[in-house]
Design a protein around this motif. Structure first.
Motif, short mmCIF file in Angstrom:
data_model
loop_
_atom_site.label_atom_id
_atom_site.label_comp_id
_atom_site.label_asym_id
_atom_site.label_seq_id
_atom_site.Cartn_x
_atom_site.Cartn_y
_atom_site.Cartn_z
N ALA A 118 13.19 73.30 61.26
CA ALA A 118 12.50 73.45 62.53
C ALA A 118 12.06 72.11 63.09
N GLY A 119 11.81 71.13 62.20
CA GLY A 119 11.42 69.81 62.66
C GLY A 119 12.52 69.11 63.42
N LYS A 120 13.76 69.50 63.19
CA LYS A 120 14.89 68.91 63.91
C LYS A 120 15.20 69.70 65.18
N SER A 121 15.29 71.04 65.05
CA SER A 121 15.58 71.87 66.22
C SER A 121 15.33 73.33 65.86
N THR A 122 14.65 74.05 66.74
CA THR A 122 14.42 75.49 66.52
C THR A 122 15.40 76.34 67.32
N MET A 123 16.29 75.68 68.08
CA MET A 123 17.21 76.45 68.90
C MET A 123 18.16 77.28 68.04
N SER A 124 18.62 76.70 66.92
CA SER A 124 19.55 77.45 66.08
C SER A 124 18.87 78.65 65.42
N CYS A 125 17.54 78.59 65.22
CA CYS A 125 16.84 79.72 64.61
C CYS A 125 16.93 80.96 65.49
N GLY A 126 16.91 80.74 66.82
CA GLY A 126 16.93 81.86 67.76
C GLY A 126 18.23 82.64 67.75
N ILE A 127 19.26 82.08 67.11
CA ILE A 127 20.53 82.82 67.04
C ILE A 127 20.37 84.08 66.20
N PHE B 263 14.34 86.91 66.32
CA PHE B 263 13.66 87.16 67.59
C PHE B 263 12.52 86.18 67.78
N ASP B 264 11.76 86.01 66.71
CA ASP B 264 10.64 85.08 66.72
C ASP B 264 10.77 84.13 65.54
N LEU B 265 10.12 83.00 65.66
CA LEU B 265 10.13 82.06 64.54
C LEU B 265 9.39 82.66 63.36
N PRO B 266 9.88 82.40 62.15
CA PRO B 266 9.17 82.91 60.96
C PRO B 266 7.73 82.43 60.93
N GLU B 267 6.92 83.17 60.22
CA GLU B 267 5.48 82.83 60.13
C GLU B 267 5.29 81.43 59.55
N GLY B 268 4.43 80.67 60.17
CA GLY B 268 4.14 79.33 59.69
C GLY B 268 5.02 78.25 60.30
N ILE B 269 6.01 78.65 61.10
CA ILE B 269 6.91 77.71 61.71
C ILE B 269 6.54 77.57 63.18
N SER B 270 6.33 76.36 63.62
CA SER B 270 5.98 76.10 65.03
C SER B 270 7.12 75.40 65.69
N PRO B 271 7.36 75.67 66.99
CA PRO B 271 8.47 75.03 67.71
C PRO B 271 8.23 73.54 67.88
#
Length: 475
Positions: free
Chosen positions: A455-464, A467-475
């Motif tokens: 997530a520190g590099k990019s959260t865009m791939s997570c959205g693939i 629906f939402d970022l896992p708990e504890g992960i901030s964009p």
């Protein structure tokens, strides 16, 4: 000079500075006509012996004592101004040395013309008179046995010499030898002071690309007069005998360059070697000089075709390239191969029938198919057509039939080389199972997965997948 010019090569014989004293024109004063009037030379030329007065001590006005217009006609005589030269000659020191040797001071010994026996028949000194004492074994003023620096100062020190005079310096006979340029180096190292009589650093830099790095050249003084004379004159780089040997250009020169790059740098700049050594230049190239905009460019070398590059080599090079023995990369880049072997022109890179058996080579680690082919487009299009890709019209995932439990074990290969998977599979193939939104929702992350680092590099791939970022992960 006829061939090398006044600052062309390295002089092995003296500059004829004494020639400035041997002009055929007589001095302005008619010495012979006054033979009976003056008992000695130093009566007028007292400074030549004592150094405490001018060389010509008699003022022109003294002529009126005799030339009064009654007894003798009135004359106008002006004492000559000494000509500029590069002679390291001093009348006083010379006179003292003669006395120390117990010899009488005889001005006529140097100033009386050859074959004339008149006491006051004097002229400018000639170089042959100097050789009588300083180099009696020399057959001429320019003989190799003559030590020029004994009588001459360096050209850089002779500031009074105009550029036009320097341009008229004669060429010593030794300079006309066919091998002079190639052979002058050792003599220049041994007799650098002799060379400096005629030459300055600008003389050598006309040909030596590495002049600043050669101590014998760097020790010479630069001079604006010589720089102007050599400006625009091309250097001379005769081909050494070694370069005529068979195989010199393709094989033998490498060892010589490694052993002594300075020898090459006299004639060759770095671009000269880069004509051939483009893709993988050897380390020795970094030790060659770069040509200067205001200096010599050096010998330009055309790209040398190896012996095996015959007229039909373009159509027969496949076997040589496949062996790996020739160092193709020394001259050729990968792009040069792709220009022809891009699948759209002939001859093709692959032999006949390669498509049928290419699987093993494509799987091998030492084959880089992606250098020419796009795995996601080129390979899938073909594999889909023949039924060897997921979603094809025939057997589906037939490619993995050799491993029945492939579905359970594919995670490790996918993490090692996901690009290989894209040869047949698209992203939607993975999302059928590995999605947090739908399907079986199987996590694609391995046991050491660090979501915060990703997530520190990019959260865009997570959205693939999420629906939402896992708990504890901030964009």
């Amino acid at each position: 000079m006829r061939r090398l010019g006044p600052a062309g090569g390295i002089a092995l014989a003296a500059l004829a500075g004494a020639l400035l004293l041997s002009s055929p024109s007589r001095q302005g004063f008619p010495h012979e006509q006054h033979e009976g009037l003056f008992p000695s030379c130093v009566g007028c030329h007292v400074g030549a012996e004592t150094g405490d007065g001018p060389l010509v001590a008699v003022e022109p006005a003294a002529c009126a004592g005799c030339h009064d217009g009654v007894e003798r006609e009135v004359v106008e005589w002006t004492a000559l101004t000494p000509k500029a030269s590069n002679l390291a000659f001093n009348h006083v020191e010379h006179a003292e040395k003669i006395r120390e040797e117990g010899r009488p001071l005889d001005c006529a010994a140097c100033h009386r013309p050859e074959g004339v026996d008149v006491r006051m028949a004097v002229d400018r000194a000639v170089e042959s008179k100097c050789l009588d004492c300083h180099a009696p074994e020399a057959e001429s003023h320019f003989a190799l046995a003559v030590d020029c620096a004994e009588c001459h100062v360096s050209l850089a020190e002779a500031r009074g010499l105009p550029r036009e005079t320097i341009a008229t310096f004669p060429e010593p006979p030794g300079h006309a030898a066919a091998d002079f340029i190639l052979a002058h180096g050792p003599a220049a190292l041994e007799r650098g002071e002799t060379c400096a009589v005629c030459h300055t650093r600008d003389s050598c830099a006309r040909c030596h690309l590495n002049a600043d790095a050669v101590p014998a050249i760097a020790s010479l003084q630069p001079d604006a007069r010589v720089a102007a004379l050599v400006l625009g004159r091309p250097g001379e780089w005769p081909e050494p005998e070694s370069h005529d040997r068979s195989g010199w250009a393709t094989r033998l020169h490498a060892a010589a360059a490694e052993a002594d790059p300075a020898t090459c740098a006299s004639c060759h700049a770095r671009p000269s070697c880069e004509a051939c050594h483009r893709a993988d230049p050897p380390a020795v190239l970094a030790r060659l000089p770069m040509p200067r905009a205001d200096g010599p460019r050096g010998v330009s070398v055309a790209q040398v075709e190896p012996v095996g590059h015959t007229a039909d080599f373009t159509f027969n090079h496949a076997a040589a390239a496949a062996t790996g023995a020739p160092n193709c990369a020394a001259c050729h880049s990968e792009g040069m191969c792709v220009d022809c072997h891009d699948g759209s022109s002939k001859p093709d890179f692959h032999p006949v029938g390669f498509a049928v058996r290419h699987g093993a080579e494509a799987f091998a680690n030492d084959t880089e198919c992606a250098a020419c082919h796009s795995r996601e487009a080129f390979c899938r299009d073909c594999h889909m057509g023949v039924g060897l890709a997921a979603g094809s019209r025939t057997t589906g995932g037939a490619f993995h039939d050799a491993q029945p439990d492939w579905l359970l074990a594919h995670g490790l290969p996918a993490r090692q080389d996901l690009e290989a998977c894209t040869t047949c599979h698209e992203q939607r193939s993975c999302l059928r199972c590995h999605s947090a939104r739908q399907g079986f929702r199987v996590s694609p992350h391995g046991p050491d997965f660090d979501p915060q680092a990703v997530a520190g590099k990019s959260t865009m791939s997570c959205g693939i997948c999420h629906f939402d970022l896992p708990e504890g992960i901030s964009p």
